[in-house]
Design an enzyme around this catalytic site. Structure first.
Site, PDB file in Angstrom:
ATOM      1  N   ASP A 100       0.811  -1.222   0.000  1.00 27.50           N
ATOM      2  CA  ASP A 100       0.000   0.000   0.000  1.00 27.50           C
ATOM      3  C   ASP A 100       0.845   1.274   0.000  1.00 27.50           C
ATOM      4  O   ASP A 100       2.003   1.266   0.423  1.00 27.50           O
ATOM      5  CB  ASP A 100      -0.879   0.039   1.259  1.00 27.50           C
ATOM      6  CG  ASP A 100      -2.043  -0.940   1.205  1.00 27.50           C
ATOM      7  OD1 ASP A 100      -2.021  -1.858   0.360  1.00 27.50           O
ATOM      8  OD2 ASP A 100      -2.962  -0.790   2.023  1.00 27.50           O
ATOM      9  N   ASP A 101       0.201   2.333  -0.411  1.00 29.02           N
ATOM     10  CA  ASP A 101       0.641   3.729  -0.230  1.00 29.02           C
ATOM     11  C   ASP A 101       1.706   4.207  -1.206  1.00 29.02           C
ATOM     12  O   ASP A 101       2.123   5.357  -1.137  1.00 29.02           O
ATOM     13  CB  ASP A 101       1.154   3.997   1.201  1.00 29.02           C
ATOM     14  CG  ASP A 101       0.089   3.775   2.275  1.00 29.02           C
ATOM     15  OD1 ASP A 101      -1.058   3.435   1.910  1.00 29.02           O
ATOM     16  OD2 ASP A 101       0.417   3.929   3.459  1.00 29.02           O
ATOM     17  N   HIS A 154      -4.933   9.395   0.651  1.00 29.14           N
ATOM     18  CA  HIS A 154      -4.944   8.668   1.922  1.00 29.14           C
ATOM     19  C   HIS A 154      -5.769   9.345   3.002  1.00 29.14           C
ATOM     20  O   HIS A 154      -5.414   9.335   4.182  1.00 29.14           O
ATOM     21  CB  HIS A 154      -3.519   8.402   2.424  1.00 29.14           C
ATOM     22  CG  HIS A 154      -3.391   7.080   3.133  1.00 29.14           C
ATOM     23  ND1 HIS A 154      -3.594   6.941   4.489  1.00 29.14           N
ATOM     24  CD2 HIS A 154      -3.122   5.851   2.673  1.00 29.14           C
ATOM     25  CE1 HIS A 154      -3.430   5.668   4.818  1.00 29.14           C
ATOM     26  NE2 HIS A 154      -3.151   4.986   3.722  1.00 29.14           N
ATOM     27  N   TYR A 167      -6.646   3.123   5.921  1.00 22.62           N
ATOM     28  CA  TYR A 167      -6.858   2.693   7.317  1.00 22.62           C
ATOM     29  C   TYR A 167      -7.893   1.564   7.433  1.00 22.62           C
ATOM     30  O   TYR A 167      -8.305   1.217   8.537  1.00 22.62           O
ATOM     31  CB  TYR A 167      -7.300   3.875   8.210  1.00 22.62           C
ATOM     32  CG  TYR A 167      -6.495   5.129   7.985  1.00 22.62           C
ATOM     33  CD1 TYR A 167      -5.206   5.241   8.488  1.00 22.62           C
ATOM     34  CD2 TYR A 167      -7.012   6.187   7.235  1.00 22.62           C
ATOM     35  CE1 TYR A 167      -4.447   6.387   8.261  1.00 22.62           C
ATOM     36  CE2 TYR A 167      -6.269   7.331   6.993  1.00 22.62           C
ATOM     37  CZ  TYR A 167      -4.984   7.428   7.516  1.00 22.62           C
ATOM     38  OH  TYR A 167      -4.237   8.559   7.267  1.00 22.62           O
ATOM     39  N   HIS A 188       3.646  -2.242   3.211  1.00 21.00           N
ATOM     40  CA  HIS A 188       3.745  -0.906   2.609  1.00 21.00           C
ATOM     41  C   HIS A 188       5.092  -0.791   1.905  1.00 21.00           C
ATOM     42  O   HIS A 188       6.135  -0.877   2.564  1.00 21.00           O
ATOM     43  CB  HIS A 188       3.609   0.172   3.690  1.00 21.00           C
ATOM     44  CG  HIS A 188       2.269   0.138   4.379  1.00 21.00           C
ATOM     45  ND1 HIS A 188       1.987  -0.755   5.383  1.00 21.00           N
ATOM     46  CD2 HIS A 188       1.143   0.852   4.167  1.00 21.00           C
ATOM     47  CE1 HIS A 188       0.722  -0.576   5.775  1.00 21.00           C
ATOM     48  NE2 HIS A 188       0.194   0.388   5.062  1.00 21.00           N
ATOM     49  N   HIS A 222      -6.160   2.984  -3.875  1.00 18.58           N
ATOM     50  CA  HIS A 222      -6.076   3.221  -2.424  1.00 18.58           C
ATOM     51  C   HIS A 222      -6.376   4.691  -2.107  1.00 18.58           C
ATOM     52  O   HIS A 222      -5.869   5.228  -1.127  1.00 18.58           O
ATOM     53  CB  HIS A 222      -4.680   2.821  -1.936  1.00 18.58           C
ATOM     54  CG  HIS A 222      -4.545   2.675  -0.451  1.00 18.58           C
ATOM     55  ND1 HIS A 222      -5.484   2.075   0.354  1.00 18.58           N
ATOM     56  CD2 HIS A 222      -3.552   3.081   0.405  1.00 18.58           C
ATOM     57  CE1 HIS A 222      -5.071   2.096   1.621  1.00 18.58           C
ATOM     58  NE2 HIS A 222      -3.914   2.712   1.674  1.00 18.58           N
TER      59      HIS A 222
HETATM   60 NI    NI Z   1      -2.614   3.015   3.324  1.00 21.63          NI
END
Ligand code: NI
Length: 252
Positions: free
Chosen positions: A70-71, A124, A161, A211, A120
């Site tokens: 992720d991210d 965020h 989250y 991540h 995603h």
């Molecule tokens: Ni995230």
């Protein structure tokens, strides 16, 4: 049974799907034009790189696990792609639209190397704190950024989250994928711990949350791949994990 996957499909998915026909016919027209002017048709000059064909993996027979990141994309993502390529493993990247805009070439590489790119959000945000229009904007801008970067549109999303509710589900309009193993790599930043959790905790059909923006995470992945394979798991994308599962709208 909680398998860590929330699934709520809505009408928006239909609205954002399928809009490549125009490009194709333009390309064909360009080809004809080239023939008429004596040049070889565009297609025969230099083939654009294409993603590898989809694999048929029956996760009803094989013990499958999905690694998800992720991210990103971020500064460590290309090294992760090198690791995955060397190991012949396909993963799923839940990317942020604003990072896609910064590193479009990395997202393109993900697609060309057979990985799944999923949504995603743009920046965020906790989507449950936004209006429906705000959620739609976070999702749609990211869809557009991925399309622009890599020519494909994600079909899955993961709310930042893991925060979601009815409003988010309806506004996002895509299946929502959470996880079954949270490695907490962002908190510990420890490659040994990341490897231990990532190898030891997944069960059959597991979805592991990492991540790719953290160096220790990327450092631990060669061990994780080796360890999971040793445990008998086949590593697949989330789409492959669910390719034989009919995802019902509203199912959680
Ligand atoms: Ni995230």
């Amino acid at each position: 049974m909680r398998i860590g996957v929330a699934l709520l499909a809505g009408a928006l998915l239909l609205a954002v799907a399928g809009c490549g026909g125009g490009d194709e016919s333009r390309a064909r027209a360009a080809g004809r034009e080239a023939v008429r002017s004596g040049e070889p048709p565009r297609e025969t000059r230099r083939a654009e790189p294409q993603p590898p064909p989809p694999r048929r993996i029956d996760c009803g027979l094989a013990d499958c696990v999905s690694l998800t990141f992720d991210d990103g994309p971020g500064e460590h993502t290309e090294r992760l792609l090198d690791i995955l390529k060397a190991a012949g493993v396909r993963a799923t990247f839940f990317v942020l639209g604003q990072m896609v805009e910064e590193h479009p070439e990395i997202v393109r590489r993900m697609v060309l190397e057979g990985h799944e790119v999923a949504n995603h959000s743009w920046s965020h945000k906790d989507l449950t704190g936004l209006s429906a229009a705000g959620v739609r904007s976070q999702i749609r801008r990211t869809q557009q950024a991925v399309k622009k970067a890599a020519g494909v549109e994600p079909t899955l999303m993961r709310p930042p989250y893991g925060a979601t509710d009815e409003k988010v589900a309806r506004a996002a309009g895509m299946p929502q994928i959470l996880w079954s193993v949270d490695t907490l790599d962002w908190r510990y930043r420890d490659a040994d711990r990341g490897a231990r959790v990532g190898i030891g905790e997944p069960g059959r059909g597991g979805i592991v949350l990492y991540h790719d923006i953290h160096k220790p995470t990327v450092d631990c992945i060669p061990r994780v791949i080796k360890g999971l394979k040793k445990r008998g798991f086949t590593l697949v994308t989330v789409g492959e994990l669910f390719q034989d599962v009919r995802l019902e709208p509203g199912e959680i």
